[in-house]
Write a protein that holds these residues in place. Structure first.
Motif, PDB file in Angstrom:
ATOM      1  N   THR A 129     -20.234 -12.220  -2.091  1.00 45.21           N
ATOM      2  CA  THR A 129     -19.506 -11.951  -0.864  1.00 45.21           C
ATOM      3  C   THR A 129     -19.803 -12.614   0.214  1.00 45.21           C
ATOM      4  O   THR A 129     -21.051 -12.522   0.861  1.00 45.21           O
ATOM      5  N   PRO A 130     -18.898 -13.385   1.008  1.00 45.89           N
ATOM      6  CA  PRO A 130     -19.344 -13.917   2.316  1.00 45.89           C
ATOM      7  C   PRO A 130     -19.823 -12.984   3.387  1.00 45.89           C
ATOM      8  O   PRO A 130     -19.569 -11.693   3.484  1.00 45.89           O
ATOM      9  N   PRO A 131     -20.885 -13.447   4.153  1.00 45.47           N
ATOM     10  CA  PRO A 131     -21.564 -12.665   4.972  1.00 45.47           C
ATOM     11  C   PRO A 131     -20.644 -11.991   6.080  1.00 45.47           C
ATOM     12  O   PRO A 131     -20.965 -10.772   6.633  1.00 45.47           O
ATOM     13  N   ASP A 132     -19.347 -12.462   6.270  1.00 48.50           N
ATOM     14  CA  ASP A 132     -18.553 -11.824   7.373  1.00 48.50           C
ATOM     15  C   ASP A 132     -17.468 -11.123   6.763  1.00 48.50           C
ATOM     16  O   ASP A 132     -16.401 -10.483   7.073  1.00 48.50           O
ATOM     17  N   SER A 133     -17.750 -10.351   5.313  1.00 47.35           N
ATOM     18  CA  SER A 133     -17.033  -9.408   4.767  1.00 47.35           C
ATOM     19  C   SER A 133     -17.763  -8.540   4.075  1.00 47.35           C
ATOM     20  O   SER A 133     -19.027  -8.374   4.187  1.00 47.35           O
ATOM     21  N   THR A 134     -17.173  -7.459   3.296  1.00 45.88           N
ATOM     22  CA  THR A 134     -17.882  -6.454   2.517  1.00 45.88           C
ATOM     23  C   THR A 134     -17.288  -6.867   1.267  1.00 45.88           C
ATOM     24  O   THR A 134     -16.440  -7.319   0.761  1.00 45.88           O
ATOM     25  N   PRO A 135     -18.167  -6.219   0.113  1.00 47.07           N
ATOM     26  CA  PRO A 135     -17.723  -6.506  -1.237  1.00 47.07           C
ATOM     27  C   PRO A 135     -16.299  -5.519  -1.604  1.00 47.07           C
ATOM     28  O   PRO A 135     -15.530  -6.142  -2.152  1.00 47.07           O
ATOM     29  N   ILE A 136     -16.140  -4.631  -0.767  1.00 45.52           N
ATOM     30  CA  ILE A 136     -14.858  -3.641  -1.130  1.00 45.52           C
ATOM     31  C   ILE A 136     -13.844  -4.584  -0.465  1.00 45.52           C
ATOM     32  O   ILE A 136     -12.664  -4.759  -1.323  1.00 45.52           O
ATOM     33  N   ALA A 137     -13.953  -5.159   0.547  1.00 44.50           N
ATOM     34  CA  ALA A 137     -12.713  -5.763   1.241  1.00 44.50           C
ATOM     35  C   ALA A 137     -12.732  -7.227   0.434  1.00 44.50           C
ATOM     36  O   ALA A 137     -11.485  -7.688   0.256  1.00 44.50           O
ATOM     37  N   GLU A 138     -13.734  -7.771  -0.163  1.00 44.53           N
ATOM     38  CA  GLU A 138     -13.580  -9.013  -0.855  1.00 44.53           C
ATOM     39  C   GLU A 138     -12.871  -8.631  -2.617  1.00 44.53           C
ATOM     40  O   GLU A 138     -11.867  -9.520  -2.797  1.00 44.53           O
ATOM     41  N   PHE A 139     -13.301  -7.392  -2.911  1.00 44.28           N
ATOM     42  CA  PHE A 139     -12.631  -7.092  -4.060  1.00 44.28           C
ATOM     43  C   PHE A 139     -11.011  -7.143  -4.103  1.00 44.28           C
ATOM     44  O   PHE A 139     -10.449  -7.692  -4.679  1.00 44.28           O
ATOM     45  N   PHE A 140     -10.691  -6.353  -2.873  1.00 45.80           N
ATOM     46  CA  PHE A 140      -9.252  -6.274  -2.625  1.00 45.80           C
ATOM     47  C   PHE A 140      -8.532  -7.707  -2.294  1.00 45.80           C
ATOM     48  O   PHE A 140      -7.521  -7.881  -2.739  1.00 45.80           O
ATOM     49  N   ARG A 141      -9.261  -8.380  -1.609  1.00 42.53           N
ATOM     50  CA  ARG A 141      -8.603  -9.590  -1.275  1.00 42.53           C
ATOM     51  C   ARG A 141      -8.367 -10.621  -2.639  1.00 42.53           C
ATOM     52  O   ARG A 141      -7.575 -11.216  -2.966  1.00 42.53           O
ATOM     53  N   LEU A 142      -9.649 -10.197  -3.524  1.00 41.14           N
ATOM     54  CA  LEU A 142      -9.336 -11.215  -4.861  1.00 41.14           C
ATOM     55  C   LEU A 142      -8.427 -10.487  -5.621  1.00 41.14           C
ATOM     56  O   LEU A 142      -7.644 -11.240  -6.287  1.00 41.14           O
ATOM     57  N   ILE A 143      -8.395  -9.363  -5.713  1.00 43.33           N
ATOM     58  CA  ILE A 143      -7.303  -8.810  -6.557  1.00 43.33           C
ATOM     59  C   ILE A 143      -5.973  -9.146  -5.989  1.00 43.33           C
ATOM     60  O   ILE A 143      -5.073  -9.453  -6.751  1.00 43.33           O
ATOM     61  N   ASP A 144      -5.701  -9.286  -4.628  1.00 41.90           N
ATOM     62  CA  ASP A 144      -4.416  -9.653  -4.309  1.00 41.90           C
ATOM     63  C   ASP A 144      -4.276 -11.032  -4.603  1.00 41.90           C
ATOM     64  O   ASP A 144      -2.919 -11.522  -5.250  1.00 41.90           O
ATOM     65  N   ALA A 145      -5.181 -12.088  -4.544  1.00 32.39           N
ATOM     66  CA  ALA A 145      -5.102 -13.351  -5.151  1.00 32.39           C
ATOM     67  C   ALA A 145      -4.838 -13.246  -6.624  1.00 32.39           C
ATOM     68  O   ALA A 145      -3.918 -14.166  -7.015  1.00 32.39           O
ATOM     69  N   TYR A 146      -5.426 -12.545  -7.284  1.00 33.18           N
ATOM     70  CA  TYR A 146      -5.311 -12.700  -8.763  1.00 33.18           C
ATOM     71  C   TYR A 146      -4.072 -12.256  -9.168  1.00 33.18           C
ATOM     72  O   TYR A 146      -3.255 -12.948  -9.973  1.00 33.18           O
ATOM     73  N   ARG A 147      -3.361 -11.257  -8.618  1.00 31.23           N
ATOM     74  CA  ARG A 147      -2.093 -10.763  -8.927  1.00 31.23           C
ATOM     75  C   ARG A 147      -1.078 -11.600  -8.524  1.00 31.23           C
ATOM     76  O   ARG A 147      -0.091 -11.712  -9.222  1.00 31.23           O
ATOM     77  N   ALA A 148      -1.253 -12.473  -7.455  1.00 31.45           N
ATOM     78  CA  ALA A 148      -0.252 -13.368  -7.045  1.00 31.45           C
ATOM     79  C   ALA A 148      -0.336 -14.399  -7.979  1.00 31.45           C
ATOM     80  O   ALA A 148       0.794 -15.043  -8.358  1.00 31.45           O
ATOM     81  N   GLU A 149      -1.347 -14.890  -8.541  1.00 29.54           N
ATOM     82  CA  GLU A 149      -1.770 -15.937  -9.370  1.00 29.54           C
ATOM     83  C   GLU A 149      -1.064 -15.902 -10.772  1.00 29.54           C
ATOM     84  O   GLU A 149      -0.708 -16.507 -11.644  1.00 29.54           O
ATOM     85  N   SER A 150      -1.194 -14.394 -11.190  1.00 27.90           N
ATOM     86  CA  SER A 150      -0.849 -13.821 -12.745  1.00 27.90           C
ATOM     87  C   SER A 150       0.642 -13.491 -12.526  1.00 27.90           C
ATOM     88  O   SER A 150       1.093 -13.327 -13.654  1.00 27.90           O
ATOM     89  N   ALA A 151       1.345 -13.491 -11.541  1.00 28.74           N
ATOM     90  CA  ALA A 151       2.647 -13.033 -11.323  1.00 28.74           C
ATOM     91  C   ALA A 151       3.685 -13.968 -12.123  1.00 28.74           C
ATOM     92  O   ALA A 151       3.146 -15.234 -12.326  1.00 28.74           O
TER      93      ALA A 151
END
Length: 117
Positions: free
Chosen positions: A95-117
């Motif tokens: 996780t980048p220093p300007d984020s939190t693991p939870i925020a990073e997880f949800f950012r990644l989930i959104d990207a994953y879902r967008a790419e998997s659609a």
């Protein structure tokens, strides 16, 4: 931590969730209620319980969060890593220093879902 493009921005009872992503959106809305200390490891444990419940009740629902399933594979490919770490440990570790693991997880989930659609 809802975002403008979140598919669900209304709090509802967990029993009214239709699938794992609907449930995750509820966690996104109130992570402090679901995850002590906003721990990604707690989220991993919650999702493990979710997967076990699917099996116990013989519910056929796609579930991408098991260690060898699609989200973990996608994450390792996206990050260019080859690791035995599960998705929670991998996200916490990177996780980048300007984020939190939870925020990073949800950012990644959104990207994953967008790419998997």
């Amino acid at each position: 931590m809802p975002t403008d493009d979140s598919p669900q921005s209304t709090v509802k009872h967990w029993q009214d969730c239709t699938d794992v992503y609907d449930f995750l959106n509820q966690i996104r809305l109130r992570p402090g209620m679901w995850l002590p200390g906003s721990s990604l490891r707690h989220l991993e444990a919650v999702l493990t319980g979710y997967r076990v419940a699917l099996g116990v009740h013989a519910i056929d629902e796609p579930f991408d969060f098991w260690p060898e399933e699609r989200f973990t594979q996608w994450l390792h490919e996206r990050r260019g890593t080859s690791s035995s770490l599960g998705w929670a440990a991998e996200i916490e570790r990177t996780t980048p220093p300007d984020s939190t693991p939870i925020a990073e997880f949800f950012r990644l989930i959104d990207a994953y879902r967008a790419e998997s659609a």
